[in-house]
Each structure stands twice: as structure tokens, then as C-alpha cells.
Motif scaffolding. Structure first.
Motif, PDB file in Angstrom:
ATOM      1  N   ASP A 193       0.834  -1.199   0.000  1.00 35.13           N
ATOM      2  CA  ASP A 193       0.000   0.000   0.000  1.00 35.13           C
ATOM      3  C   ASP A 193       0.870   1.250   0.000  1.00 35.13           C
ATOM      4  O   ASP A 193       2.111   1.172  -0.092  1.00 35.13           O
ATOM      5  CB  ASP A 193      -0.976  -0.011   1.173  1.00 35.13           C
ATOM      6  CG  ASP A 193      -0.283   0.007   2.542  1.00 35.13           C
ATOM      7  OD1 ASP A 193       0.909   0.377   2.626  1.00 35.13           O
ATOM      8  OD2 ASP A 193      -0.954  -0.350   3.529  1.00 35.13           O
ATOM      9  N   ALA A 194       0.241   2.407   0.100  1.00 39.26           N
ATOM     10  CA  ALA A 194       0.976   3.674   0.031  1.00 39.26           C
ATOM     11  C   ALA A 194       1.965   3.825   1.183  1.00 39.26           C
ATOM     12  O   ALA A 194       2.916   4.610   1.096  1.00 39.26           O
ATOM     13  CB  ALA A 194      -0.006   4.841   0.021  1.00 39.26           C
ATOM     14  N   ASN A 195       1.770   3.066   2.270  1.00 35.82           N
ATOM     15  CA  ASN A 195       2.671   3.122   3.421  1.00 35.82           C
ATOM     16  C   ASN A 195       3.720   2.016   3.391  1.00 35.82           C
ATOM     17  O   ASN A 195       4.471   1.839   4.360  1.00 35.82           O
ATOM     18  CB  ASN A 195       1.855   3.023   4.720  1.00 35.82           C
ATOM     19  CG  ASN A 195       0.899   4.192   4.892  1.00 35.82           C
ATOM     20  OD1 ASN A 195       1.286   5.346   4.665  1.00 35.82           O
ATOM     21  ND2 ASN A 195      -0.332   3.910   5.280  1.00 35.82           N
ATOM     22  N   GLY A 196       3.769   1.290   2.292  1.00 39.80           N
ATOM     23  CA  GLY A 196       4.771   0.246   2.151  1.00 39.80           C
ATOM     24  C   GLY A 196       4.421  -1.067   2.824  1.00 39.80           C
ATOM     25  O   GLY A 196       5.277  -1.945   2.953  1.00 39.80           O
ATOM     26  N   LYS A 197       3.166  -1.229   3.241  1.00 42.05           N
ATOM     27  CA  LYS A 197       2.734  -2.445   3.919  1.00 42.05           C
ATOM     28  C   LYS A 197       2.120  -3.416   2.908  1.00 42.05           C
ATOM     29  O   LYS A 197       1.340  -3.016   2.041  1.00 42.05           O
ATOM     30  CB  LYS A 197       1.705  -2.121   5.002  1.00 42.05           C
ATOM     31  CG  LYS A 197       2.203  -1.131   6.060  1.00 42.05           C
ATOM     32  CD  LYS A 197       3.364  -1.702   6.861  1.00 42.05           C
ATOM     33  CE  LYS A 197       3.789  -0.746   7.976  1.00 42.05           C
ATOM     34  NZ  LYS A 197       4.937  -1.289   8.752  1.00 42.05           N
ATOM     35  N   SER A 198       2.456  -4.674   3.045  1.00 41.30           N
ATOM     36  CA  SER A 198       1.937  -5.682   2.133  1.00 41.30           C
ATOM     37  C   SER A 198       0.418  -5.790   2.256  1.00 41.30           C
ATOM     38  O   SER A 198      -0.121  -5.839   3.369  1.00 41.30           O
ATOM     39  CB  SER A 198       2.585  -7.038   2.414  1.00 41.30           C
ATOM     40  OG  SER A 198       2.092  -8.029   1.536  1.00 41.30           O
ATOM     41  N   ILE A 199      -0.260  -5.834   1.134  1.00 42.88           N
ATOM     42  CA  ILE A 199      -1.723  -5.912   1.132  1.00 42.88           C
ATOM     43  C   ILE A 199      -2.204  -7.350   1.126  1.00 42.88           C
ATOM     44  O   ILE A 199      -3.077  -7.736   1.916  1.00 42.88           O
ATOM     45  CB  ILE A 199      -2.295  -5.177  -0.099  1.00 42.88           C
ATOM     46  CG1 ILE A 199      -1.926  -3.702  -0.070  1.00 42.88           C
ATOM     47  CG2 ILE A 199      -3.818  -5.351  -0.160  1.00 42.88           C
ATOM     48  CD1 ILE A 199      -2.279  -2.965  -1.346  1.00 42.88           C
ATOM     49  N   PHE A 200      -1.649  -8.157   0.244  1.00 47.64           N
ATOM     50  CA  PHE A 200      -2.135  -9.519   0.015  1.00 47.64           C
ATOM     51  C   PHE A 200      -1.200 -10.593   0.563  1.00 47.64           C
ATOM     52  O   PHE A 200      -1.510 -11.777   0.447  1.00 47.64           O
ATOM     53  CB  PHE A 200      -2.295  -9.767  -1.489  1.00 47.64           C
ATOM     54  CG  PHE A 200      -3.148  -8.757  -2.203  1.00 47.64           C
ATOM     55  CD1 PHE A 200      -4.528  -8.849  -2.193  1.00 47.64           C
ATOM     56  CD2 PHE A 200      -2.572  -7.692  -2.897  1.00 47.64           C
ATOM     57  CE1 PHE A 200      -5.322  -7.930  -2.863  1.00 47.64           C
ATOM     58  CE2 PHE A 200      -3.349  -6.764  -3.570  1.00 47.64           C
ATOM     59  CZ  PHE A 200      -4.730  -6.880  -3.548  1.00 47.64           C
ATOM     60  N   GLY A 201      -0.068 -10.183   1.146  1.00 44.84           N
ATOM     61  CA  GLY A 201       0.976 -11.149   1.412  1.00 44.84           C
ATOM     62  C   GLY A 201       1.738 -11.408   0.120  1.00 44.84           C
ATOM     63  O   GLY A 201       1.447 -10.820  -0.918  1.00 44.84           O
ATOM     64  N   SER A 202       2.704 -12.299   0.156  1.00 45.01           N
ATOM     65  CA  SER A 202       3.554 -12.482  -1.022  1.00 45.01           C
ATOM     66  C   SER A 202       3.466 -13.896  -1.581  1.00 45.01           C
ATOM     67  O   SER A 202       3.262 -14.872  -0.856  1.00 45.01           O
ATOM     68  CB  SER A 202       5.006 -12.157  -0.700  1.00 45.01           C
ATOM     69  OG  SER A 202       5.501 -13.018   0.329  1.00 45.01           O
ATOM     70  N   ILE A 203       3.615 -13.958  -2.903  1.00 44.22           N
ATOM     71  CA  ILE A 203       3.770 -15.224  -3.621  1.00 44.22           C
ATOM     72  C   ILE A 203       5.267 -15.496  -3.702  1.00 44.22           C
ATOM     73  O   ILE A 203       6.022 -14.659  -4.199  1.00 44.22           O
ATOM     74  CB  ILE A 203       3.155 -15.141  -5.016  1.00 44.22           C
ATOM     75  CG1 ILE A 203       1.657 -14.862  -4.937  1.00 44.22           C
ATOM     76  CG2 ILE A 203       3.432 -16.413  -5.811  1.00 44.22           C
ATOM     77  CD1 ILE A 203       1.011 -14.523  -6.275  1.00 44.22           C
ATOM     78  N   ASN A 204       5.704 -16.636  -3.185  1.00 47.13           N
ATOM     79  CA  ASN A 204       7.131 -16.997  -3.213  1.00 47.13           C
ATOM     80  C   ASN A 204       7.274 -18.401  -3.772  1.00 47.13           C
ATOM     81  O   ASN A 204       6.858 -19.377  -3.122  1.00 47.13           O
ATOM     82  CB  ASN A 204       7.713 -16.963  -1.795  1.00 47.13           C
ATOM     83  CG  ASN A 204       7.651 -15.577  -1.170  1.00 47.13           C
ATOM     84  OD1 ASN A 204       8.457 -14.725  -1.495  1.00 47.13           O
ATOM     85  ND2 ASN A 204       6.699 -15.365  -0.268  1.00 47.13           N
TER      86      ASN A 204
END
Length: 335
Positions: free
Chosen positions: A318-329
Motif C-alpha cells: 500500500d501507500a505506506n509500504g505495507k503488504s496488502i495480500f501477502g507475497s507469492i514466493n
């Protein structure tokens, strides 16, 4: 509201997740699976929202949320239809096959029906019998999940049926695509299982970044530990999600839990092809694009497709640098 499916059976176990992706609470008293929640959305959504508010306020403590224990939000779905809303991507990839895009591509969306019976989890390896000749590629995209959608819905009305958003790695086998498309019957072997983000979110969770059927935030792809691309999903999107839903529902209704993808997120630069991040651009959401640009500039590609041991991480902040959906790894491994 953020939702996820923990690994359990074929269809996962539905949980509500805190906004910061640190805590969760089981939603089994409301719906055991995400598909069950979607099938009864008018009833389940208010209850899930109340549970999310209790988790967020601390009234319910919840337990730690571990993204590695997640399946894709819908581990299998009744339908997965992937659009190609970024015509810049289509234009570049078709050039690689020596094909010119028709003018209609700017007014009528491309869409294919993918396999939806065996989605990969966001941290699940991509197994392939070979890494040679098949041209393994990642494709970073945004996707939506719909409620029941009536046949013939207009683009003006289609947006109201969008219930959730997530991100996706739409794995492609570039070496198999040309021969399949030459048959005139579309993708099949060249489109193996896709993987979706740990969490999916309701549109209100995105604030001003979600407007008019477009999610305007950068989508980051990190390939083998290096930032490969961060194009903005809200830029150069020729068709918004409402238009994609209307296109999919032109001649058939869509059932709740239908997933529709945006296609590979792709940005132009100064009205031309994009550039690598190291060259002042925003990079790419797949390897095929950089190979095409190398071909344009140098007469042949130099970047290889994915090999065994290669890794890809896809995430949106998001605009604050926080992950929205989590990550695909994911890692490419031999089956």
C-alpha cells in the motif's frame, strides 16, 4: 476485510486475517470455506466483517497468521478466466511471434479460460518435468473474484459483482505457446497451474487505490533476489475489471467464485516499450517482455527463461509500504 484459506483438504479452511497480516481467526462458524462464503455472500459478508472488526480492535485476540500455511484463497475454483488488459504486453509478446495486433485488440478484450482445478499455493514450488525448451515464465497479475453475475451484464453494472481482489502468478510455458496457438484452439498445455496470494481483500480495504475498476498500485516482481519490475497496475490498463467481467458474461452467467485476471501488468515509457529498472524504467512483470525488447534492440534475446532453482516473489504494497495480500514466493523445481 482480508480473508485467507489455510491448507486443509481440497478447499482449504477459511480464516479472517488482520489488516497487517499478523493475526487470524477461524471463520468456521460462518463458512468453512471461501467458496461457501461466496455462495451465500449477502448473509456471510456482514458476519465476516463483524468478525474482522473484532479481530482488528483486539476484542478477539486471534492467533498468529503464517502465510506459509496458506493455500490460494480458492484452492480450486469453478472458473478461472484470464484477460489481457494491458495491450502493451500483448503487442510486445505478439511481436516476438512475428504477429501484428489487430485494431480490435484496443476495443475488445482478449480472454482465455484457464485450468482452475489445481491452483498452487502462494509458497508452493512450480514443478516441471524439464526446464529446457518449454520457456518457463512468471506473469505477475491482479485478479478479482466475483459473486454470481447475470449473463449480458453491462460494463457499467458489472463492477457491483466484484467481491474480492488478490494477486496471481499466471505461470506460462512460452516454448509451447506458438504451436498451440497455431492450431487455432487456444492455450492448454502452455498454461500450467497458477498461484494466488495468501490473502484476498474486499475492495474497501484498498481505499483510494481502487477506483473505477482499476487498482492503482505498483506490483513488484523479485526474480532470483533482484527487483525485476514494479509497474503500476493502474497505468496503461486498457480494460478495467468491470469491462473484463462484462466481457466474460456476454453469453453466459458467471457463478460465485469466478476468478478473472488482469493479464500481465505492463507499463509503457514515453509511449514506447518499458525499460528495466536499472535503465530508469519500472521493469517488467514477465521475462517474455524483456526478451522482446532485447530482440527489438539487439536482434535477439539474451535473458533466459526460468530454470530449476530460480525463484520469483510477487507482492503489492500500500501507500505506506505495507503488504496488502501477502507475497507469492515460488521456486522452479524438477517434478
Amino acid at each position: 476485510m482480508k480473508l485467507a484459506s489455510l491448507q486443509k483438504g481440497r478447499d482449504g479452511a477459511l480464516v479472517v486475517v488482520s489488516t497487517d497480516l499478523t493475526r487470524m481467526v477461524s471463520a468456521s462458524d460462518i463458512a468453512t470455506t471461501l467458496q461457501q462464503a461466496l455462495d451465500n455472500w449477502s448473509t456471510t459478508a456482514p458476519l465476516l466483517e463483524a468478525l474482522a472488526a473484532s479481530l482488528e480492535s483486539g476484542y478477539i485476540e486471534g492467533t498468529a497468521f503464517d502465510q506459509t500455511q496458506c493455500s490460494s484463497p480458492l484452492p480450486r475454483a469453478y472458473q478461472w478466466a484470464d484477460g489481457s488488459a494491458y495491450v502493451n504486453h500483448v503487442e510486445l509478446v505478439r511481436k516476438a511471434r512475428g504477429a501484428v495486433i489487430p485494431d480490435s485488440f484496443w476495443t475488445d478484450p482478449l480472454m482465455y479460460q484457464g485450468g482452475s482445478d489445481s491452483f498452487l499455493g502462494p509458497n508452493e514450488d512450480i514443478e516441471m518435468p524439464t526446464d529446457q525448451g518449454w520457456g518457463i515464465d512468471f506473469e505477475a497479475e491482479v485478479a478479482i473474484i466475483t459473486d454470481d453475475v447475470p449473463m449480458g451484464v453491462s460494463a457499467e453494472d458489472a463492477g457491483q459483482y466484484i467481491r474480492l481482489l488478490m494477486i496471481v502468478n499466471d505461470v506460462s510455458l512460452r516454448g509451447l505457446i506458438p504451436a498451440e496457438l497455431a492450431k487455432g484452439f487456444g492455450f492448454f498445455q502452455s498454461k500450467p497451474s497458477s498461484a494466488f496470494s495468501p490473502a484476498c481483500v474486499t475492495p474497501d480495504e484498498l481505499g483510494d487505490a481502487w477506483k473505477d475498476g482499476v487498482l492503482s498500485l505498483p506490483l513488484k516482481s523479485t526474480y532470483n533476489g533482484n527487483l525485476f519490475g514494479e509497474p503500476n497496475a493502474g497505468i496503461d490498463m486498457t480494460f478495467n475489471f468491470a469491462q473484463l467481467v462484462a466481457h466474460a458474461a456476454k453469453s453466459r452467467p458467471l457463478a460465485s467464485g469466478c476468478i478473472i485476471g488482469s493479464g500481465t501488468v505492463s507499463n509503457k515509457l514515453d509511449d514506447g516499450p518499458g525499460k528495466a529498472i536499472t535503465e530508469g524504467g519500472v521493469g517488467y512483470s514477465c521475462i517474455a517482455e524483456v526478451r522482446m525488447i532485447e530482440t527489438i534492440n539487439n536482434g535477439k534475446p539474451s535473458t533466459e527463461f526460468m530454470k530449476f532453482g530460480d525463484t520469483i516473489t510477487i507482492e503489492m504494497n500500500d501507500a505506506n509500504g505495507k503488504s496488502i495480500f501477502g507475497s507469492i514466493n515460488q521456486t522452479i523445481v524438477q517434478a
